[in-house]
Motif scaffolding. Structure first.
Motif, PDB file in Angstrom:
ATOM      1  N   PRO A 175       1.787 124.296  -4.574  1.00 58.75           N
ATOM      2  CA  PRO A 175       0.913 125.318  -3.978  1.00 58.75           C
ATOM      3  C   PRO A 175       1.573 126.076  -2.831  1.00 58.75           C
ATOM      4  O   PRO A 175       1.285 127.257  -2.609  1.00 58.75           O
ATOM      5  N   ARG A 176       2.463 125.434  -2.117  1.00 60.03           N
ATOM      6  CA  ARG A 176       3.162 126.110  -1.028  1.00 60.03           C
ATOM      7  C   ARG A 176       4.103 127.179  -1.585  1.00 60.03           C
ATOM      8  O   ARG A 176       4.194 128.281  -1.053  1.00 60.03           O
ATOM      9  N   LEU A 177       4.782 126.862  -2.667  1.00 60.22           N
ATOM     10  CA  LEU A 177       5.626 127.854  -3.319  1.00 60.22           C
ATOM     11  C   LEU A 177       4.783 128.999  -3.864  1.00 60.22           C
ATOM     12  O   LEU A 177       5.158 130.173  -3.752  1.00 60.22           O
ATOM     13  N   ALA A 178       3.639 128.662  -4.476  1.00 66.25           N
ATOM     14  CA  ALA A 178       2.766 129.693  -5.051  1.00 66.25           C
ATOM     15  C   ALA A 178       2.239 130.642  -3.979  1.00 66.25           C
ATOM     16  O   ALA A 178       2.040 131.830  -4.234  1.00 66.25           O
ATOM     17  N   ALA A 179       2.010 130.112  -2.767  1.00 71.24           N
ATOM     18  CA  ALA A 179       1.499 130.934  -1.671  1.00 71.24           C
ATOM     19  C   ALA A 179       2.582 131.772  -1.013  1.00 71.24           C
ATOM     20  O   ALA A 179       2.299 132.577  -0.121  1.00 71.24           O
ATOM     21  N   GLY A 180       3.843 131.571  -1.420  1.00 73.72           N
ATOM     22  CA  GLY A 180       4.933 132.363  -0.862  1.00 73.72           C
ATOM     23  C   GLY A 180       5.465 131.848   0.455  1.00 73.72           C
ATOM     24  O   GLY A 180       6.073 132.605   1.205  1.00 73.72           O
ATOM     25  N   VAL A 181       5.237 130.569   0.738  1.00 75.79           N
ATOM     26  CA  VAL A 181       5.702 129.982   1.989  1.00 75.79           C
ATOM     27  C   VAL A 181       7.130 129.473   1.820  1.00 75.79           C
ATOM     28  O   VAL A 181       7.440 128.776   0.851  1.00 75.79           O
ATOM     29  N   SER A 182       7.997 129.808   2.747  1.00 75.90           N
ATOM     30  CA  SER A 182       9.389 129.352   2.691  1.00 75.90           C
ATOM     31  C   SER A 182       9.475 127.851   2.908  1.00 75.90           C
ATOM     32  O   SER A 182       8.806 127.300   3.776  1.00 75.90           O
ATOM     33  N   VAL A 183      10.316 127.211   2.130  1.00 74.43           N
ATOM     34  CA  VAL A 183      10.533 125.774   2.272  1.00 74.43           C
ATOM     35  C   VAL A 183      12.028 125.512   2.209  1.00 74.43           C
ATOM     36  O   VAL A 183      12.694 125.906   1.241  1.00 74.43           O
ATOM     37  N   ALA A 184      12.550 124.864   3.235  1.00 66.70           N
ATOM     38  CA  ALA A 184      13.987 124.583   3.288  1.00 66.70           C
ATOM     39  C   ALA A 184      14.271 123.147   2.879  1.00 66.70           C
ATOM     40  O   ALA A 184      13.385 122.289   2.874  1.00 66.70           O
ATOM     41  N   ALA A 185      15.523 122.909   2.527  1.00 69.18           N
ATOM     42  CA  ALA A 185      16.041 121.553   2.291  1.00 69.18           C
ATOM     43  C   ALA A 185      15.368 120.836   1.134  1.00 69.18           C
ATOM     44  O   ALA A 185      15.340 119.609   1.095  1.00 69.18           O
ATOM     45  N   VAL A 186      14.827 121.579   0.160  1.00 72.88           N
ATOM     46  CA  VAL A 186      14.175 120.943  -0.981  1.00 72.88           C
ATOM     47  C   VAL A 186      15.167 120.082  -1.753  1.00 72.88           C
ATOM     48  O   VAL A 186      14.868 118.944  -2.140  1.00 72.88           O
ATOM     49  N   GLU A 187      16.369 120.635  -1.974  1.00 72.07           N
ATOM     50  CA  GLU A 187      17.358 119.893  -2.750  1.00 72.07           C
ATOM     51  C   GLU A 187      17.716 118.566  -2.085  1.00 72.07           C
ATOM     52  O   GLU A 187      17.846 117.539  -2.761  1.00 72.07           O
ATOM     53  N   ARG A 188      17.844 118.570  -0.758  1.00 72.31           N
ATOM     54  CA  ARG A 188      18.176 117.322  -0.050  1.00 72.31           C
ATOM     55  C   ARG A 188      17.053 116.302  -0.206  1.00 72.31           C
ATOM     56  O   ARG A 188      17.318 115.106  -0.352  1.00 72.31           O
ATOM     57  N   TRP A 189      15.819 116.761  -0.154  1.00 63.59           N
ATOM     58  CA  TRP A 189      14.693 115.847  -0.353  1.00 63.59           C
ATOM     59  C   TRP A 189      14.692 115.259  -1.766  1.00 63.59           C
ATOM     60  O   TRP A 189      14.455 114.056  -1.951  1.00 63.59           O
ATOM     61  N   LEU A 190      14.976 116.104  -2.753  1.00 59.98           N
ATOM     62  CA  LEU A 190      14.980 115.618  -4.132  1.00 59.98           C
ATOM     63  C   LEU A 190      16.065 114.558  -4.340  1.00 59.98           C
ATOM     64  O   LEU A 190      15.823 113.528  -4.982  1.00 59.98           O
ATOM     65  N   PHE A 191      17.246 114.822  -3.793  1.00 63.20           N
ATOM     66  CA  PHE A 191      18.325 113.834  -3.921  1.00 63.20           C
ATOM     67  C   PHE A 191      18.008 112.562  -3.134  1.00 63.20           C
ATOM     68  O   PHE A 191      18.316 111.456  -3.581  1.00 63.20           O
ATOM     69  N   ALA A 192      17.384 112.716  -1.978  1.00 60.84           N
ATOM     70  CA  ALA A 192      17.039 111.539  -1.171  1.00 60.84           C
ATOM     71  C   ALA A 192      15.999 110.660  -1.862  1.00 60.84           C
ATOM     72  O   ALA A 192      15.980 109.441  -1.677  1.00 60.84           O
TER      73      ALA A 192
END
Length: 408
Positions: free
Chosen positions: A274-291
């Motif tokens: 929902p945050r992506l759908a609302a157009g809100v910037s989100v950083a470090a997603v890849e690091r979270w996924l790997f973690a």
């Protein structure tokens, strides 16, 4: 301008969703134990068969609406009530038709009277199940998962508490299944009330423009969900046909650990959507996924034989090699789930369906080629290889065609 760090709300919501996904089957297991002890193997067989049919028809009942409702509700929370009312009306029509289809199927397949009765009772759960998915999607659009967890708790309190009480009071399997349906209805009612108090009314008049939009897009979402479900299950059917139940046992022992490993990245992407759908910037997603995935994959790889022996006993230690191969699917799975969210947010759900259909075809072809010679290890290798290929194709599609916002 750098995007803000990962929101505490996203992390909290992901943890809540993961907890719900762990707690729900554990609570339901109490009913399984009670049914097996009180009604024996035949009662347990009828109970399991009824839920198997509910799972098949329940897959179709939501029509892919939850993903649509979350996306549109996150973009415009003021319109969420209108979208929800339209989604509930549409899913009610489809669920009613599926209830009739499930009743007809149970009568046509030649089951005994007790089994048919069990299927008929549980078919009543199709409507509240579809509504529950829509209501959860509305809460997710608002980035609030505590009501989802509370509704789940109410549902299972009725399913387990009332169901077990009725069973030990002398009532049969239909009463146990009716308690499960009652729990779903109670959870829906409470969720509706909580949404009303939050300013979201599903009593809004159905908007025909919204209805046309949902009806035009929902088939794509439903077909994509169906392809994804078949992808994660078809290998077991092929293993049973080509190598027998022993290989199925090895594979499913490993697969249950994969199911557990993907809970966190799955919940994380669900909370992020929902945050992506609302157009809100989100950083470090890849690091979270790997973690969330790399330490699990490494840990299981290093301790696979011991872990299998601890969980299943020494007879299942031959599943160590399939497990080591299969557990690494966790890493591309997380990435693929995130990229699927990006495609849907960008309005490219048809592309997502195309990729899912191709993935399913590749999965079947690979399993037919490798299972006869390599058994469960071959099936595990196909799952990992197709997950990697899936991510590569998603990435290629995201880099071409209509541009997507830079923050996605």
């Amino acid at each position: 301008v750098a995007a803000p760090p990962m929101s505490h709300r996203v992390v909290r919501n992901a943890a809540t969703l993961a907890a719900v996904k762990v707690a729900a089957p554990l609570l339901s297991f109490a009913v399984v134990v009670a049914v097996s002890r009180k009604l024996g193997v035949e009662g347990l067989g009828r109970y399991s068969l009824a839920y198997a049919w509910l799972g098949v028809f329940g897959l179709l009942a939501p029509l892919g609406l939850p993903a649509l409702l979350t996306r549109e509700g996150a973009r415009d929370p003021r319109a969420l009530g209108r979208w929800l009312a339209t989604g509930l009306a549409l899913s009610a029509v489809v669920s009613s038709l599926l209830m009739l289809a499930m009743a007809a199927a149970s009568a046509a397949l030649g089951y005994d009277r007790a089994t048919v009765r069990a299927l008929l009772v549980l078919s009543l759960g199709l409507l509240p199940s579809a509504w529950s998915n829509c209501l959860d999607a509305a809460w997710l659009a608002l980035e609030r998962t505590a009501p989802v967890a509370l509704a789940c708790l109410v549902e299972h309190a009725a399913k387990v508490g009332l169901g077990v009480a009725l069973l030990w009071s002398g009532f049969g399997l239909p009463a146990v299944l009716a308690a499960a349906v009652a729990g779903k209805l109670a959870a829906c009612a409470l969720s509706l009330i909580w949404l009303q108090r939050h300013g979201i009314s599903a009593a809004t008049r159905v908007d025909f423009a919204s209805l046309r939009l949902l009806a035009s897009q929902t088939c794509v979402f439903a077909a994509s969900a169906l392809c994804a479900t078949l992808y994660w299950r078809v290998d077991v059917f092929l293993l049973s046909a080509l190598r027998g139940v022993t290989e199925v046992g090895y594979y499913t022992a490993a697969y249950r650990l994969l199911d557990a490993a993907i809970l966190l990245p799955q919940s994380f992407c669900q909370a992020l959507y929902p945050r992506l759908a609302a157009g809100v910037s989100v950083a470090a997603v890849e690091r979270w996924l790997f973690a969330l995935t790399l330490p699990v994959a490494l840990g299981v790889t290093l301790g696979a034989p011991r872990l299998l022996e601890l969980l299943y006993g020494p007879s299942l230690t031959p599943a160590a090699i399939p497990l080591v191969v299969l557990i690494w699917t966790t890493v591309p799975y997380a990435w693929n789930r995130y990229q699927a969210c990006r495609l849907v947010v960008a309005g490219r759900q048809a592309t997502d369906l195309t990729i899912n259909a191709g993935l399913l075809a590749a999965n079947v072809a690979g399993n037919l080629a490798l299972i006869p010679r390599y058994g469960s290890t071959g099936a595990a290798a196909v799952t990992l290889a197709t997950a990697l290929a899936y991510g590569a194709v998603q990435w290629a599609f995201l880099k071409r065609g209509r541009p997507t916002p830079a923050w996605i």
